[in-house]
Design an enzyme around this catalytic site. Structure first.
Site, PDB file in Angstrom:
ATOM      1  N   ASN A  31     -10.502   0.031   0.523  1.00 10.93           N
ATOM      2  CA  ASN A  31      -9.048   0.089   0.491  1.00 10.93           C
ATOM      3  C   ASN A  31      -8.570  -0.420  -0.870  1.00 10.93           C
ATOM      4  O   ASN A  31      -8.678  -1.607  -1.171  1.00 10.93           O
ATOM      5  CB  ASN A  31      -8.487  -0.789   1.622  1.00 10.93           C
ATOM      6  CG  ASN A  31      -6.965  -0.797   1.676  1.00 10.93           C
ATOM      7  OD1 ASN A  31      -6.297  -0.317   0.771  1.00 10.93           O
ATOM      8  ND2 ASN A  31      -6.427  -1.357   2.744  1.00 10.93           N
TER       9      ASN A  31
ATOM     10  N   CYS B  54       0.811  -1.225   0.000  1.00  9.89           N
ATOM     11  CA  CYS B  54       0.000   0.000   0.000  1.00  9.89           C
ATOM     12  C   CYS B  54       0.841   1.269   0.000  1.00  9.89           C
ATOM     13  O   CYS B  54       0.351   2.338  -0.353  1.00  9.89           O
ATOM     14  CB  CYS B  54      -0.941   0.002   1.202  1.00  9.89           C
ATOM     15  SG  CYS B  54      -2.053  -1.426   1.271  1.00  9.89           S
TER      16      CYS B  54
ATOM     17  N   HIS C  41      -3.301   7.057   3.051  1.00 11.35           N
ATOM     18  CA  HIS C  41      -3.755   5.812   2.452  1.00 11.35           C
ATOM     19  C   HIS C  41      -5.122   5.467   3.025  1.00 11.35           C
ATOM     20  O   HIS C  41      -5.348   5.537   4.228  1.00 11.35           O
ATOM     21  CB  HIS C  41      -2.745   4.702   2.750  1.00 11.35           C
ATOM     22  CG  HIS C  41      -3.255   3.336   2.464  1.00 11.35           C
ATOM     23  ND1 HIS C  41      -3.864   3.002   1.272  1.00 11.35           N
ATOM     24  CD2 HIS C  41      -3.256   2.208   3.222  1.00 11.35           C
ATOM     25  CE1 HIS C  41      -4.219   1.729   1.307  1.00 11.35           C
ATOM     26  NE2 HIS C  41      -3.860   1.230   2.474  1.00 11.35           N
TER      27      HIS C  41
END
Length: 317
Positions: free
Chosen positions: A274, A110, A243
């Site tokens: 996500n 990520c 994020h």
């Protein structure tokens, strides 16, 4: 010499899966998911692949930057969910947009988009003039759809930036802490007839509490370290784009920055879930196209993910 952002683009597959729809196939509910994560829906691939998403996001970024693909000196892509091991996803993007430049993948889960920006900066220092960076994920293909603790969290999407020579990449801080216990995605089955290892299910496994603690602490530390290094006060930031992993993580981190109004922490996780390495460039593109992100804004980006890896970037839009 560093770089300026010349244009942005993003793309998500049209199929939307709501929390209500998930509740019809696993033991969960809209209230359970939303209260714990902030997610209401996510976009999921049906016929699309990670490279398809990346190509579309890249085309939109190139159009935004008024840049021909043949002007690019380099393409960098990040993914943990590409559809093939070889050729690299970046090579598929290069072919898909009609570019002729070198191309390579970067895997830092990520956090990879921030690792790519720092890498791109090094290539600009070496004399390159235009670089395309893309984060793309088809997380739906690496999930155990019977596990409500992970399957409800992720979505598919891609985001891209076209970068050109300039002075608006102000700094970065990157960090890694090797640990596969908190967040882990095994590879595909072993094919060697001599391999004595047991095959593992190639799906995301994650320890929620460990991820939460790591994520909050890393994001706060990385942003503070970068601001201190550059002599910038918290209140000078126009936007913090974290994020998009979990609304609770973002809110917990925001509370540790009392001089940054909460509304400056951008969050769109309710609509996308996500999307791993794609979440920050998708958010940047959404903010830019809505007119909320303005020329000259001071922006901090922060990410954390498997590896474990994390980092922060400071740039002037």
């Amino acid at each position: 010499m560093s770089f300026n952002v010349l244009g942005s683009g993003s793309y998500v597959p049209p199929k939307i899966v709501t929390n209500e729809e998930l509740s019809r196939q696993m033991d969960t509910s809209d209230e359970w998911i939303a209260s714990r994560t902030g997610i209401r829906q996510r976009h999921i691939c049906t016929t699309e692949t990670a490279s398809d998403l990346a190509i579309e996001a890249a085309k939109r970024a190139l159009e935004s930057a008024n840049t021909d693909p043949k002007e690019l000196d380099l393409i960098l892509c990040a993914t943990v969910s590409g559809e093939v091991i070889c050729p690299s996803l970046t090579c598929l993007v290069q072919a898909g947009i009609g570019a002729t430049c070198p191309a390579m993948d970067i895997n830092a889960a990520c956090s990879a988009f921030l690792y790519m920006l720092a890498t791109a900066n090094g290539f600009f220092c070496a004399g390159m003039e235009k670089i395309l960076v893309v984060g793309t994920e088809q997380m739906s293909r690496v999930l155990d759809w019977t596990d409500r603790s992970t399957a409800v969290l992720f979505g598919d999407g891609a985001g891209a930036l076209v970068l050109g020579k300039g002075e608006n990449f102000l700094g970065y801080y990157l960090h890694a802490q090797g640990d596969k216990d908190i967040l882990y995605i095994p590879t595909q089955n072993y094919n060697s007839p001599w391999c004595q290892r047991e095959n593992e299910k190639p799906a995301v496994s994650m320890k929620g509490q460990g991820t939460f603690r790591y994520a909050v602490n890393a994001m706060v530390r990385d942003i503070r370290q970068l601001l201190e290094e550059k002599g910038i006060r918290e209140e000078e930031l126009d936007w913090v784009i974290p994020h998009q992993a979990n609304r609770r993580i973002i809110d917990a981190a925001a509370r540790r920055f009392p001089n940054i109004p909460n509304e400056r922490f951008y969050c769109n996780i309710d609509r996308y879930g996500n999307t791993s390495s794609a979440s920050i460039p998708m958010a940047l593109d959404e903010l830019a196209r809505s007119g909320q992100l303005k020329r000259g804004d001071l922006v901090a980006l922060a990410a954390f993910g498997g590896g474990l890896s994390d980092g922060a970037v400071l740039l002037r839009w």
